[in-house]
Every structure is written in structure tokens, then in C-alpha cells.
Design a protein around this motif. Sequence first.
Motif: not given
Lengths: 115, 109
Positions: A5-25
Motif C-alpha cells: 500500500s502507498q499513501s497518499p494516492r494523489y498529492k498536489v504540491a506547489k513548487r518549492g514544497q517538501d513532500v513525503a510519500l509512504r510505502c507499506d510493503p
Amino acid sequence: GAGVSQSPRYKVAKRGQDVALRCDPISGHVSLFWYQQALGQGPEFLTYFQNEAQLDKSGLPSDRFFAERPEGSVSTLKIQRTQQEDSAVYLCASSLAVTDNYEQYFGPGTRLTVT
Amino acid sequence: GQNIDQPTEMTATEGAIVQINCTYQTSGFNGLFWYQQHAGEAPTFLSYNVLDGLEEKGRFSSFLSRSKGYSYLLLKELQMKDSASYLCAVRDRSFKTIFGAGTRLFVKA
């Protein structure tokens, strides 16, 4: 049983923002992989882990990309100061091992859009 | 550099047979995989070859020639649901997996 499973499924970020994507194997899977997939292309290798050890990070496009798997289970892909060219689907996959005929099981992906 | 080539698109008719070719040049070789990916979904495993020859699995077969850096995926008795992208992937000497760009297969009635 539960798949990757992965979250979030969709992410909208403004240029310059930091994002974190998660994976549950899948539970018990030793190997974990991250890929970036642009529209109409195949998955492009970013990095992979065996348990908590990051064995290869040669595919990370820049030092803005960072991945970790501190306890050998859940993994997080972090992108700092996002740019428009980071827009893609980020796929996570896990496998019992990297050797022999052990295939990779893919999660549904996180679609990242940088505006 | 590492390179995997496969045709961009193919079209075939329901009930027919189609062969999707893949050639590769990689840093070492530790196995070749074929995955299927429907639009908007995750790739799913189809086949694995590490020795030369043909592996058969129901309607799907995959062939490998290591000396030629060549593989193909053969799909028999095509069904509409086989319309998808087919990804050829090679595991290199460092055990990372390199994917081709994929072949989009359209199955028509």
C-alpha cells in the motif's frame, strides 16, 4: 493477504514544497524498491533497500530526493523543494528477495503533481 | 549505459497470437522479467527467465537468448482484457531492475 500500500494516492504540491510519500510493503518482504514512472514510460529505478540497508541509490535524480526504511518495513520517499519535473507516479514494490525468481509486487502508486 | 528496447505499440485481433520482442544491453544479467500494466494501475508479474529457452505459463510464454540479449513474450488466444502495456525488465549485476518503456498492446474485436 494485504498487498503493497502507498499513501497518499494523489498529492498536489506547489513548487518549492517538501513532500513525503509512504510505502507499506508486504509483511516479511526483505527487499523494497522505489520507481518513478512518467506518463507513457516504464518505471525508472530510484533506489532499493534490503531490510533497513539502502543498497543502491544511484537512480535518485538529485540530492533533493531522499529515501529511508529505518526499521526494515515501512519506507518513506521524501522530495525537498519540489520542481515541476518531479511530477510523475511514484511506485513502490516489495519482494521476498532480490535474487532468483522472486518477483516484485507493486503498490498502486502515488501520483504527484507539482504546480 | 543500460538500455532496453521494445516496440512502442502493437495491434492484434482477438483470438490471435502476438509476439512482443525485447532486446537489452545491461551491466550484467541476473534474470529477465515481463510485467503487465493496465492503464492507471500497477504492474503485475507475468514471467521470469534466467536460462536460455522458453517458459510457458498458460496463454503466456516467454523466451530468452542471453547470447543475443533478446527475449520475447508470446500471448496466445488474445482476449480484449489483454489490452495493456507489457514491460520488459532486466535485473542487472547489482540486482537492481531496469525497465523498458513498455509496449502498448491494443486488442481489437
